[in-house]
Design a protein around this motif. Sequence first.
Motif, PDB file in Angstrom:
ATOM      1  N   SER A 187       2.560  10.103 -10.423  1.00  0.00           N
ATOM      2  CA  SER A 187       2.973   9.107  -9.437  1.00  0.00           C
ATOM      3  C   SER A 187       1.757   8.459  -8.804  1.00  0.00           C
ATOM      4  O   SER A 187       0.650   9.006  -8.848  1.00  0.00           O
TER       5      SER A 187
ATOM      6  N   VAL B 109       4.547   7.630  -4.999  1.00  0.00           N
ATOM      7  CA  VAL B 109       5.737   6.960  -5.521  1.00  0.00           C
ATOM      8  C   VAL B 109       5.638   6.787  -7.039  1.00  0.00           C
ATOM      9  O   VAL B 109       4.546   6.732  -7.606  1.00  0.00           O
ATOM     10  N   ALA B 110       6.808   6.684  -7.673  1.00  0.00           N
ATOM     11  CA  ALA B 110       6.863   6.591  -9.135  1.00  0.00           C
ATOM     12  C   ALA B 110       6.357   5.253  -9.635  1.00  0.00           C
ATOM     13  O   ALA B 110       5.744   5.178 -10.707  1.00  0.00           O
ATOM     14  N   ASN B 111       6.629   4.197  -8.906  1.00  0.00           N
ATOM     15  CA  ASN B 111       6.187   2.874  -9.344  1.00  0.00           C
ATOM     16  C   ASN B 111       6.235   1.872  -8.196  1.00  0.00           C
ATOM     17  O   ASN B 111       6.810   2.137  -7.128  1.00  0.00           O
TER      18      ASN B 111
ATOM     19  N   ARG C 261      11.415   7.806 -16.949  1.00  0.00           N
ATOM     20  CA  ARG C 261      10.091   8.290 -16.540  1.00  0.00           C
ATOM     21  C   ARG C 261       9.683   9.516 -17.350  1.00  0.00           C
ATOM     22  O   ARG C 261       8.539   9.624 -17.806  1.00  0.00           O
TER      23      ARG C 261
ATOM     24  N   ILE D 299       8.573   2.047  -4.760  1.00  0.00           N
ATOM     25  CA  ILE D 299       8.425   0.996  -3.753  1.00  0.00           C
ATOM     26  C   ILE D 299       8.944  -0.310  -4.346  1.00  0.00           C
ATOM     27  O   ILE D 299       8.541  -0.696  -5.442  1.00  0.00           O
TER      28      ILE D 299
ATOM     29  N   ASN E 259      10.479   8.644  -5.130  1.00  0.00           N
ATOM     30  CA  ASN E 259      10.823   7.285  -4.694  1.00  0.00           C
ATOM     31  C   ASN E 259      10.035   6.239  -5.460  1.00  0.00           C
ATOM     32  O   ASN E 259       9.038   6.533  -6.110  1.00  0.00           O
TER      33      ASN E 259
ATOM     34  N   THR F 131       0.856  -1.193   0.000  1.00  0.00           N
ATOM     35  CA  THR F 131       0.000   0.000   0.000  1.00  0.00           C
ATOM     36  C   THR F 131       0.885   1.233   0.000  1.00  0.00           C
ATOM     37  O   THR F 131       1.821   1.330   0.808  1.00  0.00           O
ATOM     38  N   VAL F 132       0.607   2.140  -0.907  1.00  0.00           N
ATOM     39  CA  VAL F 132       1.418   3.360  -0.976  1.00  0.00           C
ATOM     40  C   VAL F 132       1.117   4.247   0.230  1.00  0.00           C
ATOM     41  O   VAL F 132      -0.042   4.446   0.597  1.00  0.00           O
ATOM     42  N   GLY F 133       2.179   4.758   0.822  1.00  0.00           N
ATOM     43  CA  GLY F 133       2.046   5.607   2.007  1.00  0.00           C
ATOM     44  C   GLY F 133       1.767   7.061   1.650  1.00  0.00           C
ATOM     45  O   GLY F 133       1.352   7.372   0.523  1.00  0.00           O
TER      46      GLY F 133
ATOM     47  N   THR G  73       3.533   9.582   0.950  1.00  0.00           N
ATOM     48  CA  THR G  73       4.259  10.194  -0.158  1.00  0.00           C
ATOM     49  C   THR G  73       4.061   9.375  -1.427  1.00  0.00           C
ATOM     50  O   THR G  73       4.292   8.165  -1.434  1.00  0.00           O
TER      51      THR G  73
END
Lengths: 169, 71
Positions: free
Chosen positions: A154, A18-20, B27, B5, B3, A12-14, A16
């Motif tokens: 993002s 993210v890009a991927n 990107r 993940i 960032n 699960t994205v937090g 901030t």
Amino acid sequence: MANTYTLISSVTVGATAVANIDLTSIPATYTDIVILGSLRTNGNGAGITVTVNNSTTTYSSKRLYGDGSSAASDSYLTSGLALAGGTDASSYTANTFSNFLLYIPNYASANYKSISSDAVSENNSSSNYMSLNATLWSNTAAITSVKLTPDVGSLVQYSTAYLYGISNA
Amino acid sequence: MTNKIVVDCSTGEVQEIALTAEEIAEREAMAEQYATQKAEEEAQKAADAIAKSALLKKLGITEAEARLLLS
């Protein structure tokens, strides 16, 4: 016939964006893998591309999509990658997320790999997308990683991805 | 700083890692390609709409009448 779904990993994205999301070191112990995604981006209208094994070549894709008023089909060639489907963008109704189910049968085999998905976005508007997507990755390597990347922007907080392994009896 | 993940499915470890310069360039290229593709799609849609309108005018029928013919 698939008779098991085993959760391999979830994310699960937090707070901030993210890009991927990069799912790595996928064990080769299953027959097929499935990814369920619920995603939203902060970009301006985008699809979610799929990169396997960090490979950027030998994908060929087709998609069939509708936007609420018309339907079309084409080769989805952004970056020459596979497509998981469209995703909710910043202009979409707040706090809504797109959903997709991506299926990769025989992901660890020594044959070329098929990647298919169905996807819908959610938007309180007349313009809203659903799609069926199919890709052939002409590579015989076992798939050990899958990367989910939005074309634009993002992935925002609460976006999720669940990776399941399916074993045949 | 952007960032990504990274989930290690063999251990369950989840890490947030900064993109490398190469990944940032990739990107940006992807976003540019998307914008180009989108612009081409929009241009095609607009051209199709003009052609459709011209054809209906040539045939002397409305869009509703054309739909009726094809139903």
